[in-house]
Scaffold this active site. Structure first.
Site, PDB file in Angstrom:
ATOM      1  N   SER A   1     -13.747  33.707  -4.136  1.00  0.00           N
ATOM      2  CA  SER A   1     -14.112  34.869  -4.956  1.00  0.00           C
ATOM      3  C   SER A   1     -13.435  36.167  -4.538  1.00  0.00           C
ATOM      4  CB  SER A   1     -15.628  35.072  -4.931  1.00  0.00           C
ATOM      5  OG  SER A   1     -16.259  34.054  -5.664  1.00  0.00           O
TER       6      SER A   1
ATOM      7  N   LYS B   1     -11.241  37.662  -7.075  1.00  0.00           N
ATOM      8  CA  LYS B   1     -11.778  38.409  -8.232  1.00  0.00           C
ATOM      9  C   LYS B   1     -11.419  39.893  -8.171  1.00  0.00           C
ATOM     10  CE  LYS B   1     -15.453  34.971  -8.638  1.00  0.00           C
ATOM     11  NZ  LYS B   1     -16.871  34.634  -8.393  1.00  0.00           N
TER      12      LYS B   1
ATOM     13  N   TYR C   1      -9.420  30.091 -13.861  1.00  0.00           N
ATOM     14  CA  TYR C   1     -10.410  30.545 -12.878  1.00  0.00           C
ATOM     15  C   TYR C   1     -10.388  29.678 -11.603  1.00  0.00           C
ATOM     16  CZ  TYR C   1     -14.933  31.348 -10.701  1.00  0.00           C
ATOM     17  OH  TYR C   1     -15.907  31.602  -9.779  1.00  0.00           O
TER      18      TYR C   1
ATOM     19  N   TYR D   1     -22.773  39.960  -4.133  1.00  0.00           N
ATOM     20  CA  TYR D   1     -23.849  39.384  -4.969  1.00  0.00           C
ATOM     21  C   TYR D   1     -25.214  39.933  -4.565  1.00  0.00           C
ATOM     22  CZ  TYR D   1     -19.723  36.634  -5.270  1.00  0.00           C
ATOM     23  OH  TYR D   1     -18.418  36.288  -5.387  1.00  0.00           O
TER      24      TYR D   1
ATOM     25  N   VAL E   1     -16.659  32.073  -1.007  1.00  0.00           N
ATOM     26  CA  VAL E   1     -17.340  30.953  -0.344  1.00  0.00           C
ATOM     27  C   VAL E   1     -16.431  30.158   0.599  1.00  0.00           C
ATOM     28  CG1 VAL E   1     -19.283  30.560  -1.924  1.00  0.00           C
ATOM     29  CG2 VAL E   1     -17.087  29.443  -2.360  1.00  0.00           C
TER      30      VAL E   1
HETATM   31  O1  DON Z   1     -16.794  29.329  -8.778  1.00  0.00           O
HETATM   32  C1  DON Z   1     -17.197  29.167  -7.637  1.00  0.00           C
HETATM   33  O2  DON Z   1     -18.352  28.846  -7.399  1.00  0.00           O
HETATM   34  C2  DON Z   1     -16.229  29.412  -6.504  1.00  0.00           C
HETATM   35  N1  DON Z   1     -14.896  29.095  -6.923  1.00  0.00           N
HETATM   36  C3  DON Z   1     -16.227  30.826  -6.069  1.00  0.00           C
HETATM   37  C4  DON Z   1     -17.585  31.327  -5.647  1.00  0.00           C
HETATM   38  C5  DON Z   1     -17.532  32.309  -4.548  1.00  0.00           C
HETATM   39  O3  DON Z   1     -16.583  32.421  -3.807  1.00  0.00           O
HETATM   40  C6  DON Z   1     -18.778  33.083  -4.317  1.00  0.00           C
HETATM   41  N2  DON Z   1     -18.628  33.887  -3.129  1.00  0.00           N
HETATM   42  N3  DON Z   1     -19.301  34.120  -2.209  1.00  0.00           N
END
Ligand code: DON
Length: 309
Positions: A64, A67, A191, A243, A261
């Site tokens: 993420s 983003k 994405y 978040y 993540v």
């Molecule tokens: O879409 C997802 O769930 C992951 N590719 C990215 C989520 C993420 O990195 C949330 N961050 N803490």
């Protein structure tokens, strides 16, 4: 020795000794294989120096954190009309939550929760094939990092695609409201590939430097975004970048930041530094446990919080 280098070395030493390192992300099987013992930190400075400690040269999945870059890219293409699709309020919900989307008629709260980033990916896709949009994102990040070796980890992209039911749900749901306009598998292709970009802390700190320098990347002498836009992106990072852990991160670290993540965090000390930290173990909210602790120590010892000492 430089005081900053000394602080980074101390922080890396403390991280190496930590017992509770959090849990690596399991819902993306490829990320579950990553060794939680790793820790890296890098700091890019406006004078062009990049200081680091630990596993700062080891590539990881930025997830993420990407983003921030896709938001910057999409704002450059569309300007403020982007905000008709996506809000800029903290969500107070987990990054993959669907509940708010129904209550708020398919308009995601902000560009950093999954739904918001999927809506931004849909905008970047306009007029392109998915592979062109993915290429544009990778080229943009290479340009920011001033490094052509930044690449996509195709195994991570495939792993997310195979386990992407939650994101597919978000995308279909938004398509029913017109927030997503392209075919869902095309939007998710963009994405998942942006999330699967692999970078190390040195590259990531360099890529974020424009946000610490009023939109200008001192490494390439290029104005990436206006100073005004950089300020606003930082504001969204501060409020939404972690978040439902954003309040805690602001309280403990006091910098705009964006987590992923994969265990990476990009944090910006405006006018002072761009910081990338990585440790794969996450806290229950999904933010790097040791990464957050390291940033807390760094801002404390260097007095870099935007809120003062
Ligand atoms: O879409 C997802 O769930 C992951 N590719 C990215 C989520 C993420 O990195 C949330 N961050 N803490």
């Amino acid at each position: 020795m430089d005081r900053l280098q000394q602080v980074l070395d101390e922080i890396a030493e403390e991280a190496a000794a930590a017992d509770d390192r959090g849990q690596v992300a399991h819902y993306i099987p490829e990320l579950a294989k990553v060794d939680p013992q790793q820790f890296g930190i890098a700091v890019a400075l406006p004078d062009g120096r990049v200081l680091s400690a630990g596993d700062a040269a080891t590539a990881f999945s930025i997830q993420s954190v990407s983003k921030v870059f896709t938001l910057s890219l999409a704002l450059g293409k569309l300007g403020d009309s982007l905000w008709s699709r996506v809000g800029r309020e903290p969500s107070g919900n987990p990054f993959n939550s669907i509940v708010q989307l129904e209550q708020e008629k398919g308009r995601p709260r902000n560009p950093f929760i999954n739904a918001g980033a999927i809506a931004v990916a849909d905008l970047i896709l306009s007029g392109h094939e998915p592979r062109e949009a993915i290429g544009e994102i990778v080229r943009f990040i290479r340009y920011l990092a001033d490094d052509d070796t930044v690449r996509i980890d195709e195994r991570v992209a495939a792993s997310e695609t195979a386990h992407g039911d939650r994101n597919a749900s978000l995308a279909h749901f938004m398509r029913s409201f017109g927030t997503v306009t392209h075919a869902v598998d095309h939007v998710l292709g963009v994405y998942f590939h942006q999330c699967a970009i692999a970078m190390n802390c040195l590259q990531l700190a360099r890529a974020g430097l424009f946000l610490a320098c009023q939109g200008r990347n001192p490494l390439t002498a290029s104005q990436v975004v206006t100073a005004h836009r950089a300020r606003r992106i930082n504001a969204i990072m501060l409020m939404c970048g972690h978040y439902d852990g954003s309040g805690e991160f602001a309280y403990r670290v006091g910098l705009p930041g964006k987590s992923g993540v994969g265990g990476g965090i990009l944090a910006i000390a405006p006018g002072t530094a761009s910081i990338a930290v990585w440790s794969p173990g996450l806290d229950p909210v999904g933010n790097s446990k040791l990464g957050s602790a390291a940033l807390e120590q760094l801002t404390k010892r260097m007095e870099w919080s935007v809120f003062g000492a």
